[in-house]
Design a protein around this motif. Structure first.
Motif, PDB file in Angstrom:
ATOM      1  N   GLY A 147     -37.461  40.166  45.116  1.00 33.00           N
ATOM      2  CA  GLY A 147     -36.706  40.292  46.357  1.00 33.00           C
ATOM      3  C   GLY A 147     -35.695  41.420  46.389  1.00 33.00           C
ATOM      4  N   LYS A 148     -35.715  42.285  45.378  1.00 33.80           N
ATOM      5  CA  LYS A 148     -34.765  43.399  45.327  1.00 33.80           C
ATOM      6  C   LYS A 148     -35.308  44.600  46.102  1.00 33.80           C
ATOM      7  N   SER A 149     -34.374  45.359  46.688  1.00 28.42           N
ATOM      8  CA  SER A 149     -34.723  46.618  47.338  1.00 28.42           C
ATOM      9  C   SER A 149     -34.565  47.740  46.305  1.00 28.42           C
ATOM     10  N   VAL A 150     -35.631  48.521  46.091  1.00 27.76           N
ATOM     11  CA  VAL A 150     -35.664  49.481  44.989  1.00 27.76           C
ATOM     12  C   VAL A 150     -35.956  50.895  45.482  1.00 27.76           C
ATOM     13  N   VAL A 151     -35.279  51.881  44.847  1.00 23.05           N
ATOM     14  CA  VAL A 151     -35.559  53.303  45.068  1.00 23.05           C
ATOM     15  C   VAL A 151     -35.782  53.936  43.697  1.00 23.05           C
ATOM     16  N   TRP A 169     -46.994  55.695  41.771  1.00 23.93           N
ATOM     17  CA  TRP A 169     -46.433  54.365  41.552  1.00 23.93           C
ATOM     18  C   TRP A 169     -45.643  53.894  42.776  1.00 23.93           C
ATOM     19  N   GLY A 170     -44.922  54.824  43.397  1.00 27.12           N
ATOM     20  CA  GLY A 170     -44.161  54.477  44.605  1.00 27.12           C
ATOM     21  C   GLY A 170     -45.068  53.945  45.694  1.00 27.12           C
ATOM     22  N   GLU A 171     -46.216  54.594  45.868  1.00 29.42           N
ATOM     23  CA  GLU A 171     -47.186  54.146  46.879  1.00 29.42           C
ATOM     24  C   GLU A 171     -47.786  52.789  46.520  1.00 29.42           C
ATOM     25  N   ARG A 172     -48.103  52.600  45.248  1.00 35.76           N
ATOM     26  CA  ARG A 172     -48.699  51.334  44.801  1.00 35.76           C
ATOM     27  C   ARG A 172     -47.745  50.156  44.990  1.00 35.76           C
ATOM     28  N   VAL A 173     -46.481  50.401  44.682  1.00 31.73           N
ATOM     29  CA  VAL A 173     -45.489  49.321  44.719  1.00 31.73           C
ATOM     30  C   VAL A 173     -44.841  49.185  46.101  1.00 31.73           C
ATOM     31  N   GLY A 174     -44.877  50.293  46.882  1.00 33.60           N
ATOM     32  CA  GLY A 174     -44.209  50.279  48.181  1.00 33.60           C
ATOM     33  C   GLY A 174     -42.731  50.571  48.070  1.00 33.60           C
ATOM     34  N   VAL A 175     -42.400  51.562  47.226  1.00 34.89           N
ATOM     35  CA  VAL A 175     -41.007  51.928  46.959  1.00 34.89           C
ATOM     36  C   VAL A 175     -40.830  53.423  47.206  1.00 34.89           C
ATOM     37  N   ASP A 176     -39.698  53.810  47.835  1.00 38.91           N
ATOM     38  CA  ASP A 176     -39.416  55.222  48.093  1.00 38.91           C
ATOM     39  C   ASP A 176     -39.122  55.979  46.802  1.00 38.91           C
ATOM     40  N   VAL A 177     -39.639  57.203  46.723  1.00 37.17           N
ATOM     41  CA  VAL A 177     -39.377  58.084  45.575  1.00 37.17           C
ATOM     42  C   VAL A 177     -38.615  59.305  46.071  1.00 37.17           C
ATOM     43  N   ILE A 178     -37.461  59.549  45.494  1.00 33.43           N
ATOM     44  CA  ILE A 178     -36.651  60.722  45.862  1.00 33.43           C
ATOM     45  C   ILE A 178     -36.960  61.836  44.878  1.00 33.43           C
ATOM     46  N   LYS A 179     -37.340  62.994  45.387  1.00 30.91           N
ATOM     47  CA  LYS A 179     -37.793  64.083  44.518  1.00 30.91           C
ATOM     48  C   LYS A 179     -37.316  65.431  45.047  1.00 30.91           C
TER      49      LYS A 179
END
Length: 327
Positions: A147-151, A169-179
């Motif tokens: 239930g955590k919101s992750v970046v 991995w960001g796409e697989r998990v549904g998490v934003d990646v800052i690059k």
């Protein structure tokens, strides 16, 4: 009540899924280590110096580490005298008991992440090829499922493909990646990632870093700069610095770990590919020689195979057959 029976009761209070992960993940070590111990205790009629010499070789072969093995053998000899143990088979449960005691080291190490009320920043360090980016992705999956919101921050701007790997991995998990672009200043990436995490009101920011050891001075300066930026933007952060070690590299991984400890304050270890080695004793060597808790272990290739480390589950994984038949 026998130690194995008590361990069986402890394990039964935890989820079957976790127990099965440790049992299957430590299969190679168990098949090597436990079989050799079993063979040893059934070959000897009494506990003597020859018995301890062979046990010492078995433990060193499992990568427990020479210093740790010497301490363990000394403790076992004391227990043999104190309990007047004659039958080598009676030593199996004592060995298990002492393995847990060595890991705990007289103090309770927390395997929990140091989570904060606001933004928790976790920095990952380790050489290339140890599974650092994969570990970040799996931890992102674990935290999100809780239930955590992750970046995630793509701070390894030097290795070709590192940014893209984290994005996958960001796409697989549904998490934003800052690059930023490859070759960018890692500290600038961390700054952007913190601002993005704050704007999104994220619970956790997972930060990847470069794993170059060829020039230790540059590595240390880079990590120090990254940490300064993080601390400036989030006072008290990073809240965890997790060192990722490949279990299959054994004692070589331990020497790498010591280099990173010189560069940054490591708060916990993630031991990857534990399922791929017969030398799972490295867990104890790390605990003894680095005095840092193992917080997570990689027990397979699946998304949920990154498990929180637990000493009882670990010893169960080493002696599953004996624990399950304990009366």
């Amino acid at each position: 009540m026998s130690f194995f029976k008590k361990l069986k009761e402890t394990i039964s209070r935890q989820t079957d899924a976790v127990t099965e992960k440790f049992k299957s993940g430590l299969e190679k070590t168990r098949n090597s280590f436990s079989e050799k111990v079993n063979d040893l205790v059934f070959r000897y009629r009494k506990v003597d110096e020859d018995f301890f010499e062979e046990l010492e070789e078995i433990l060193i072969g499992a990568d427990v580490g020479v210093t740790t093995v010497m301490d363990l053998i000394d403790q076992l000899k004391e227990e043999v005298k104190r309990r007047n143990i004659q039958d080598p088979r009676d030593l199996q449960s004592v060995i298990s008991e002492k393995l847990i005691a060595i890991y705990r080291g007289g103090e309770e190490f927390s395997n929990e992440l140091n989570m904060q009320d606001g933004l928790t920043v976790i920095l990952f360090v380790g050489v290339n090829g140890v599974g650092k980016t994969t570990t970040i992705g799996k931890l992102a999956y674990k935290l999100k499922s809780e239930g955590k919101s992750v970046v995630m921050a793509a701070g390894d701007t030097f290795r070709a493909g590192a940014i893209e790997q984290l994005e996958v991995w960001g796409e697989r998990v549904g998490v934003d990646v800052i690059k930023q672009n490859s070759g960018s200043d890692p500290a600038a990436v961390m700054y952007d990632a913190i601002q993005a995490a704050k704007a999104r009101k994220a619970d956790v920011l997972l930060c990847d870093t470069a794993g170059r050891l060829q020039n230790k001075v540059n590595l240390m300066k880079e990590l120090e700069k990254v940490k300064r930026v993080i601390e400036r933007e989030v006072p008290g952060a990073p809240h965890e610095v997790l060192l990722v070690i490949d279990a299959t590299t054994g004692q070589n991984g331990l020497s790498q770990a010591k280099t990173f400890r010189e560069a940054t304050d490591v708060s916990g270890i993630v031991l990857t590919k534990l399922d791929g080695t017969a030398k799972g004793g490295i867990v104890l060597a790390i605990r003894k020689e680095m005095n840092v808790p193992v917080k997570f272990v990689g027990l397979g290739e699946k998304m949920d195979d990154l498990q929180q480390f637990d000493p009882e589950q670990y010893v169960y994984g080493l002696f599953a057959d004996l624990v399950e038949t304990a009366e």
